[in-house]
Design a protein around this motif. Structure first.
Motif, PDB file in Angstrom:
ATOM      1  N   ALA A 108     -16.349   0.838   2.631  1.00 14.88           N
ATOM      2  CA  ALA A 108     -15.158   1.457   3.228  1.00 14.88           C
ATOM      3  C   ALA A 108     -14.274   2.086   2.146  1.00 14.88           C
ATOM      4  O   ALA A 108     -14.084   1.524   1.067  1.00 14.88           O
ATOM      5  CB  ALA A 108     -14.358   0.422   4.023  1.00 14.88           C
ATOM      6  N   THR A 109     -13.761   3.263   2.454  1.00 13.21           N
ATOM      7  CA  THR A 109     -12.880   3.982   1.534  1.00 13.21           C
ATOM      8  C   THR A 109     -11.510   4.172   2.177  1.00 13.21           C
ATOM      9  O   THR A 109     -11.410   4.616   3.321  1.00 13.21           O
ATOM     10  CB  THR A 109     -13.463   5.357   1.164  1.00 13.21           C
ATOM     11  N   LEU A 110     -10.485   3.817   1.435  1.00 11.43           N
ATOM     12  CA  LEU A 110      -9.094   3.991   1.879  1.00 11.43           C
ATOM     13  C   LEU A 110      -8.489   5.161   1.116  1.00 11.43           C
ATOM     14  O   LEU A 110      -8.575   5.212  -0.114  1.00 11.43           O
ATOM     15  CB  LEU A 110      -8.302   2.712   1.608  1.00 11.43           C
ATOM     16  N   ARG A 111      -7.887   6.103   1.830  1.00  7.41           N
ATOM     17  CA  ARG A 111      -7.207   7.251   1.209  1.00  7.41           C
ATOM     18  C   ARG A 111      -5.784   7.322   1.721  1.00  7.41           C
ATOM     19  O   ARG A 111      -5.556   7.282   2.922  1.00  7.41           O
ATOM     20  CB  ARG A 111      -7.907   8.569   1.576  1.00  7.41           C
ATOM     21  N   TRP A 122     -10.040  -4.540   0.252  1.00  7.81           N
ATOM     22  CA  TRP A 122     -10.438  -3.838  -0.968  1.00  7.81           C
ATOM     23  C   TRP A 122      -9.970  -4.647  -2.184  1.00  7.81           C
ATOM     24  O   TRP A 122      -8.964  -5.353  -2.116  1.00  7.81           O
ATOM     25  CB  TRP A 122      -9.813  -2.454  -1.020  1.00  7.81           C
ATOM     26  N   LYS A 123     -10.687  -4.513  -3.300  1.00  6.73           N
ATOM     27  CA  LYS A 123     -10.303  -5.123  -4.561  1.00  6.73           C
ATOM     28  C   LYS A 123      -9.909  -4.023  -5.538  1.00  6.73           C
ATOM     29  O   LYS A 123     -10.697  -3.111  -5.810  1.00  6.73           O
ATOM     30  CB  LYS A 123     -11.452  -5.949  -5.141  1.00  6.73           C
ATOM     31  N   GLY A 124      -8.700  -4.089  -6.044  1.00  4.17           N
ATOM     32  CA  GLY A 124      -8.253  -3.084  -6.989  1.00  4.17           C
ATOM     33  C   GLY A 124      -6.753  -2.987  -7.042  1.00  4.17           C
ATOM     34  O   GLY A 124      -6.041  -3.524  -6.173  1.00  4.17           O
ATOM     35  N   VAL A 126      -4.103   8.157  -3.448  1.00  6.29           N
ATOM     36  CA  VAL A 126      -4.750   6.963  -3.984  1.00  6.29           C
ATOM     37  C   VAL A 126      -6.024   6.744  -3.168  1.00  6.29           C
ATOM     38  O   VAL A 126      -5.973   6.730  -1.935  1.00  6.29           O
ATOM     39  CB  VAL A 126      -3.832   5.735  -3.873  1.00  6.29           C
ATOM     40  N   VAL A 127      -7.140   6.595  -3.838  1.00  3.90           N
ATOM     41  CA  VAL A 127      -8.425   6.382  -3.164  1.00  3.90           C
ATOM     42  C   VAL A 127      -9.005   5.051  -3.646  1.00  3.90           C
ATOM     43  O   VAL A 127      -9.225   4.864  -4.844  1.00  3.90           O
ATOM     44  CB  VAL A 127      -9.414   7.524  -3.463  1.00  3.90           C
ATOM     45  N   ALA A 184     -12.402   0.205  -8.652  1.00  3.21           N
ATOM     46  CA  ALA A 184     -12.674   0.907  -7.395  1.00  3.21           C
ATOM     47  C   ALA A 184     -11.580   1.895  -7.021  1.00  3.21           C
ATOM     48  O   ALA A 184     -11.655   2.543  -5.980  1.00  3.21           O
ATOM     49  CB  ALA A 184     -12.851  -0.110  -6.271  1.00  3.21           C
ATOM     50  N   VAL A 185     -10.555   2.028  -7.867  1.00  2.07           N
ATOM     51  CA  VAL A 185      -9.404   2.887  -7.560  1.00  2.07           C
ATOM     52  C   VAL A 185      -9.489   4.196  -8.343  1.00  2.07           C
ATOM     53  O   VAL A 185      -9.742   4.186  -9.549  1.00  2.07           O
ATOM     54  CB  VAL A 185      -8.084   2.174  -7.878  1.00  2.07           C
ATOM     55  N   THR A 186      -9.269   5.304  -7.637  1.00  2.00           N
ATOM     56  CA  THR A 186      -9.219   6.622  -8.266  1.00  2.00           C
ATOM     57  C   THR A 186      -7.992   7.360  -7.742  1.00  2.00           C
ATOM     58  O   THR A 186      -7.669   7.269  -6.554  1.00  2.00           O
ATOM     59  CB  THR A 186     -10.476   7.455  -7.936  1.00  2.00           C
ATOM     60  N   ILE A 187      -7.317   8.078  -8.626  1.00  2.00           N
ATOM     61  CA  ILE A 187      -6.235   8.964  -8.205  1.00  2.00           C
ATOM     62  C   ILE A 187      -6.825  10.374  -8.128  1.00  2.00           C
ATOM     63  O   ILE A 187      -7.430  10.841  -9.096  1.00  2.00           O
ATOM     64  CB  ILE A 187      -5.046   8.926  -9.193  1.00  2.00           C
ATOM     65  N   GLU A 188      -6.669  11.008  -6.987  1.00  4.70           N
ATOM     66  CA  GLU A 188      -7.248  12.339  -6.788  1.00  4.70           C
ATOM     67  C   GLU A 188      -6.153  13.342  -6.445  1.00  4.70           C
ATOM     68  O   GLU A 188      -5.140  12.999  -5.839  1.00  4.70           O
ATOM     69  CB  GLU A 188      -8.311  12.305  -5.700  1.00  4.70           C
TER      70      GLU A 188
END
Length: 789
Positions: A380-383, A490-492, A470-471, A428-432
């Protein structure tokens, strides 16, 4: 179009001389001018195609309208009236009359909307209050024999059309619900497909779903297995260049009804009922035997028989390029997924007429049945872009509000984040960051202070934003589409920093919980440091707070095939400020707040008034942005959205991220932000296709940006006195709030456009200029030809 194409110049035309040639050419030019300015009569037939190409033309804007029949918009013997609803409807738990408070009624859902014609010829969107009114505003009843005329309008249909052979294949994404007796009985149809063969025979199919009820047994309420249903068959269709209208078969159609006493038989045809005797398709009636509505779809000898015949279906489109279409050699098995959500698990009833849903094998192998049931997710992806203020220029010179992956280390009071401390990715966290093409790329340090096109952010009240999200990926949990419940975690960690880090807090390990009634919450553990604008020496580490509510959601529908996008609650949410905190401003168009537990924690960080309407110049930017969750379910896989930025990438070199896929949900997708608002909408999730990409932010000219802000990037030095000067930023009232434009409701497919007077003047002026140029050219050509003679 070309006035004189090379093919039009024949040997005989070349031999024309003098006035005859000039007259012929003038006739051609004048005809072209008449066409250009729209001089054709109002009732003229549609113009022929500009291209002589034959074959299957791609269409991606098809629109279909249908009111089904008069009975579906008429008065009912109980419950008020029968009516249509856009989208599917969750299980009310029993056969009962709906109320407005149930929230079941909606006039728009993705690319599906309801249209209500009025007596003056205008068309409006119906509401709960007007759904039972005829075009003149009167209430429909079984006695006055009037009906609402409300029709379904599907947009953004895709497929192909061949006007030369008369064939067509067009499909739409989205659902509608037909409600009888005010809610005592209802069913839904999803993802309709229209096919027309070379003989002009058409078939409209969809996936039917709903609930079984019984007029003789009020306690009966069963969930039906979704299955393919033929909504309509048609004959004599003429597929044109712009569309067609066809009346479905009903009159004269016989239907087989079991003679077991459980169903009302079809009445014999007679002279009195000949004008309306008939039936909807057999498999449609079979489906209605399970819903309890069977006798409402064929002539049964009742008072309402004249209102049952099917009404015409209208289809419009724009022809695209010629495409190759390969027809399967064996019947293909397809699936249309419908989520039937309900508060408790109930018995699923199957009958001999049921069709179990199947999903085609991705490897081309045989299809296998898929049953809607609870499943686990691991991807699962959270945006979430949180809000526009978190992507805005800050009031202190040379500072911006920003996100960072991971936890930024503390550097003490009144210190800004440095490039080495900031991170675009952490676990698991990326800023896009949003790009001008609507896609997202891994963020860069330089992009924190620019809009999508690289222009420096304007002032804090300019309405320009950096467009970051935040992704958080690799979420795990359980989803139950039957009960409409889910728990995903989610973990991050990520950091939300205001004033380039002069104040910031951490968000760790978010958890999404969805309840059966469609409400949901996103919670997390918050941590960080306490700061104070009035005391620049204050900097204290705060204890972590678990279970803080980041967002409250409603109308969430979880399914087996992808995810959802929902805008968290903010508008109209009250917050009771504590102690000496700024009182919430409630007499403003931007009145609202983030959840109370979240704002309470921000009282300790010193940021509280940035998360609710406080009367400041930035109030208009504080509302929560849409939040997306996508995952792989049994009925579909989500393409990887993990960016693969090359080592050492910089602005312009980051690799685009694939936006979350289009997934089905019964709520409306978030509309595009008004032009100039900048910022980043998350990828739109659709019940129907045609997601609207966020508009590119309006850039500000260099002259409009104060030199001190232009010159100072996020890492510029900040004098302590300058920071102290902005302590009243959230109390500014000099700038009057502007009214945000109201976005359109649902997608609108424009089939025809009328010229305004200004447009006509422009066209006529241009045509006259072209005519004058053509006359000069022809005169010169004629003069040369005469001299050669």
């Amino acid at each position: 179009m070309s006035v004189l194409s090379p093919a039009a110049v024949t040997p005989s035309s070349r031999r024309r001389r003098g006035p005859a040639a000039l007259a012929a050419a003038l006739t051609t030019v004048l005809a072209a001018v008449c066409i250009a300015v729209g001089a054709a009569p109002a009732g003229a037939a549609p113009a022929a195609r500009d291209t002589p190409e034959t074959g299957k033309h791609r269409v991606d804007d098809a629109r279909m309208t249908w009111a089904i029949n008069d009975e579906s918009g008429s008065g009912a013997f109980f419950g008020g009236c029968n009516f249509l609803v856009a989208g599917t409807v969750r299980d009310p738990g029993s056969s009962r009359v709906w109320s407005k408070a149930d929230g079941f009624y909606q006039a728009t859902s993705g690319a599906v909307r309801l249209e209500k014609p009025l007596a003056d010829g205008s068309v409006v969107t119906p509401t709960w209050e007007t759904k039972c009114q005829n075009p003149s505003g009167g209430t429909v009843t079984t006695g006055n024999n009037t009906h609402t005329d409300i029709r379904l309008a599907f947009g953004a249909g895709t497929g192909w059309v061949d006007p030369d052979t008369g064939e067509a294949s067009v499909s739409w994404q989205g659902s509608f619900t037909v409600v009888y007796y005010g809610g005592l009985s209802f069913w839904s149809a999803s993802n309709p497909v229209l096919k027309v063969d070379a003989k002009g025979t058409g078939t409209l199919t969809a996936t039917g779903s709903g609930f079984g009820a019984d007029m003789d047994d009020p306690e009966k309420w069963t969930v039906l297995v979704p299955r393919s249903v033929t909504l309509a068959t048609m004959k004599g269709i003429t597929v044109g260049d712009t569309g067609f209208t066809a009346t479905p078969d009903y009159r004269g159609v016989a239907v087989n009804v079991p003679a077991n006493g459980a169903f009302v038989p079809q009445s014999p045809q007679s002279a009195p009922n000949k004008a309306y005797w008939g039936s909807f398709p057999q498999d449609f009636v079979n489906f209605q035997m399970d819903t309890g509505q069977a006798a409402y779809w064929y002539t049964s000898g009742g008072q309402r028989d004249p209102a049952k015949p099917a009404l015409p279906i209208g289809v419009g489109y724009t022809l695209g390029e010629i495409i190759e279409v390969t027809e399967p050699t064996t019947p293909a098995t397809s699936t249309s997924t419908v989520t039937v959500d309900r508060p408790t698990t109930r018995t699923v009833v199957t009958t001999a007429t049921d069709t179990v849903r199947v999903t085609a094998s991705p490897t081309g192998g045989p299809a296998s049945p898929v049953v809607e049931k609870p499943f686990t997710v691991k991807d699962a992806t959270l945006r979430w872009g949180v809000n526009n203020e978190a992507n805005n220029r800050a009031f202190a010179p040379g500072t911006v509000n920003l996100f960072s992956a991971g936890k930024i280390p503390s550097q003490g009071a009144a210190q800004k984040i440095t490039p080495t401390q900031w991170k675009a990715t952490a676990g698991a966290v990326t800023i896009e960051k949003l790009g001008t093409d609507g896609s997202y790329r891994t963020a860069t340090w330089a992009g924190l202070s620019t809009t999508a096109d690289g222009t420096e952010l304007g002032s804090p009240s300019a309405g320009t934003f950096s467009g970051h999200q935040v992704v958080v990926r690799d979420g795990t949990g359980t989803i139950d589409p039957i009960a409409n419940t889910a728990t995903v975690s989610w973990k991050g960690d990520f950091t939300v920093a205001l004033y380039s880090g002069l104040t910031f807090f951490y968000v760790s390990d978010p958890v999404l919980t969805v309840r059966s009634n469609g409400t949901a919450r996103l919670t997390a553990t918050l941590g960080g440091y306490g700061a104070d604008m009035a005391d620049l020496t204050r900097w204290e580490k705060l204890p972590d707070a678990k279970g803080v509510v980041l967002a409250d959601l409603k109308d969430v529908r979880v399914g087996s095939d992808g995810g959802f996008t929902v805008t968290p609650a903010y508008a109209g949410v009250k917050y009771q400020a504590k102690g000496s905190a700024t009182t919430q401003k409630r007499d403003t168009p931007y009145f609202g707040s983030f959840p109370a537990s979240f704002v309470d924690y921000q009282q300790r960080t010193g940021q509280a008034s940035y998360w609710y309407s406080s009367g400041g110049a930035s109030d208009k930017y504080k509302a929560a942005l849409p939040l997306s969750v996508v995952y792989t379910g049994p009925l579909g896989s989500v393409p990887s959205s993990t960016p693969t930025a090359p080592e050492g990438s910089t602005a312009g070199g980051a690799v685009p991220t694939t936006s979350p896929p289009a997934v089905r949900n019964t709520v409306n997708p978030p509309p595009p932000r008004p032009t100039g608002a900048g910022g980043a909408n998350p990828p739109v999730v659709r019940s129907a296709p045609a997601a609207t990409r966020p508009a590119a932010p309006t850039t500000k000219s260099a002259a409009a940006v104060p030199p001190t802000v232009q010159a100072a990037g996020p890492a510029a030095a900040l004098p302590m006195a300058a920071y102290a000067m902005v302590n009243a930023a959230q109390g500014l009232t000099a700038l009057a709030p502007t009214t945000l434009p109201v976005p359109p409701v649902g997608p609108e497919i424009v089939l025809a456009t009328s010229f305004t007077s200004a447009d006509r003047v422009l066209w006529i002026s241009g045509s006259v200029a072209l005519l004058f140029a053509a006359l000069l050219g022809l005169y010169a050509a004629g003069f040369r030809l005469n001299r050669r003679s």
